[in-house]
Design a protein around this motif. Sequence first.
Motif, PDB file in Angstrom:
ATOM      1  N   UNK A 129       0.833  -1.196   0.000  1.00 38.06           N
ATOM      2  CA  UNK A 129       0.000   0.000   0.000  1.00 38.06           C
ATOM      3  C   UNK A 129       0.870   1.249   0.000  1.00 38.06           C
ATOM      4  N   UNK A 130       0.461   2.259  -0.779  1.00 37.33           N
ATOM      5  CA  UNK A 130       1.203   3.522  -0.867  1.00 37.33           C
ATOM      6  C   UNK A 130       0.241   4.688  -0.808  1.00 37.33           C
ATOM      7  N   UNK A 131       0.748   5.787  -0.292  1.00 32.80           N
ATOM      8  CA  UNK A 131       0.014   7.051  -0.318  1.00 32.80           C
ATOM      9  C   UNK A 131       0.399   7.808  -1.579  1.00 32.80           C
ATOM     10  N   UNK A 132      -0.423   8.797  -1.919  1.00 33.87           N
ATOM     11  CA  UNK A 132      -0.186   9.590  -3.123  1.00 33.87           C
ATOM     12  C   UNK A 132       1.216  10.200  -3.099  1.00 33.87           C
ATOM     13  N   UNK A 133       1.578  10.832  -1.992  1.00 27.76           N
ATOM     14  CA  UNK A 133       2.885  11.470  -1.883  1.00 27.76           C
ATOM     15  C   UNK A 133       4.035  10.489  -2.036  1.00 27.76           C
ATOM     16  N   UNK A 134       3.863   9.289  -1.514  1.00 23.50           N
ATOM     17  CA  UNK A 134       4.893   8.251  -1.670  1.00 23.50           C
ATOM     18  C   UNK A 134       5.072   7.901  -3.137  1.00 23.50           C
ATOM     19  N   UNK A 135       3.949   7.740  -3.831  1.00 21.27           N
ATOM     20  CA  UNK A 135       4.027   7.417  -5.259  1.00 21.27           C
ATOM     21  C   UNK A 135       4.721   8.532  -6.031  1.00 21.27           C
ATOM     22  N   UNK A 136       4.431   9.767  -5.677  1.00 27.42           N
ATOM     23  CA  UNK A 136       5.093  10.900  -6.338  1.00 27.42           C
ATOM     24  C   UNK A 136       6.602  10.859  -6.118  1.00 27.42           C
ATOM     25  N   UNK A 137       7.019  10.562  -4.903  1.00 31.33           N
ATOM     26  CA  UNK A 137       8.458  10.498  -4.615  1.00 31.33           C
ATOM     27  C   UNK A 137       9.118   9.317  -5.319  1.00 31.33           C
ATOM     28  N   UNK A 138       8.412   8.199  -5.393  1.00 29.06           N
ATOM     29  CA  UNK A 138       8.969   7.000  -6.012  1.00 29.06           C
ATOM     30  C   UNK A 138       9.007   7.084  -7.538  1.00 29.06           C
ATOM     31  N   UNK A 139       8.135   7.923  -8.105  1.00 26.60           N
ATOM     32  CA  UNK A 139       8.086   8.111  -9.566  1.00 26.60           C
ATOM     33  C   UNK A 139       8.241   9.615  -9.826  1.00 26.60           C
ATOM     34  N   UNK A 140       9.440  10.168  -9.665  1.00 29.21           N
ATOM     35  CA  UNK A 140       9.607  11.622  -9.722  1.00 29.21           C
ATOM     36  C   UNK A 140       9.269  12.273 -11.065  1.00 29.21           C
ATOM     37  N   UNK A 141       9.304  11.513 -12.146  1.00 25.74           N
ATOM     38  CA  UNK A 141       9.034  12.106 -13.460  1.00 25.74           C
ATOM     39  C   UNK A 141       7.547  12.361 -13.720  1.00 25.74           C
ATOM     40  N   UNK A 142       6.669  11.744 -12.938  1.00 31.36           N
ATOM     41  CA  UNK A 142       5.228  11.886 -13.173  1.00 31.36           C
ATOM     42  C   UNK A 142       4.712  13.164 -12.501  1.00 31.36           C
ATOM     43  N   UNK A 143       3.894  13.896 -13.234  1.00 34.30           N
ATOM     44  CA  UNK A 143       3.280  15.102 -12.665  1.00 34.30           C
ATOM     45  C   UNK A 143       2.122  14.683 -11.758  1.00 34.30           C
ATOM     46  N   UNK A 144       1.748  15.536 -10.796  1.00 34.14           N
ATOM     47  CA  UNK A 144       0.601  15.200  -9.949  1.00 34.14           C
ATOM     48  C   UNK A 144      -0.664  14.941 -10.760  1.00 34.14           C
ATOM     49  N   UNK A 145      -0.861  15.712 -11.814  1.00 32.32           N
ATOM     50  CA  UNK A 145      -2.054  15.548 -12.649  1.00 32.32           C
ATOM     51  C   UNK A 145      -2.049  14.183 -13.357  1.00 32.32           C
ATOM     52  N   UNK A 146      -0.893  13.808 -13.908  1.00 35.43           N
ATOM     53  CA  UNK A 146      -0.792  12.523 -14.602  1.00 35.43           C
ATOM     54  C   UNK A 146      -0.931  11.368 -13.618  1.00 35.43           C
ATOM     55  N   UNK A 147      -0.369  11.515 -12.436  1.00 38.83           N
ATOM     56  CA  UNK A 147      -0.487  10.465 -11.424  1.00 38.83           C
ATOM     57  C   UNK A 147      -1.944  10.304 -11.002  1.00 38.83           C
TER      58      UNK A 147
END
Length: 110
Positions: A41-59
């Motif tokens: 399980x991951x939180x949104x912020x964790x996913x953003x940190x783990x996939x730095x190239x993805x924009x918040x909108x795309x994520x």
Amino acid sequence: MAANNYIPKEPTVIDCNIEKTLNVIGGKWAFLVLRELFGGTRRFGELQRLIPAVSPRALTSTLRHLEEQGVLERCVYPTVPVTVEYSLTPKGEDLHQIMKEMKLWAAKWT
């Protein structure tokens, strides 16, 4: 002269299960999101940190798509600020073997 009674046939639709699978996981970021969720399980912020190239909108778009497809579930906790966690459903977990095989193929051929 006889009237032309030609009626064009509608194209035959071929049901392809591979195409259906790609429609579920074929988004640009879906593979990376799934890779991270295979670890738990991951939180949104964790996913953003783990996939730095993805924009918040795309994520956000990718997470919504995967949720609509029944691949992941979104759990909202009434905290301040709101906590949202994402985890794979059994349907999503079933994609793990497919992803492993694709990784092996890429290692061999690319």
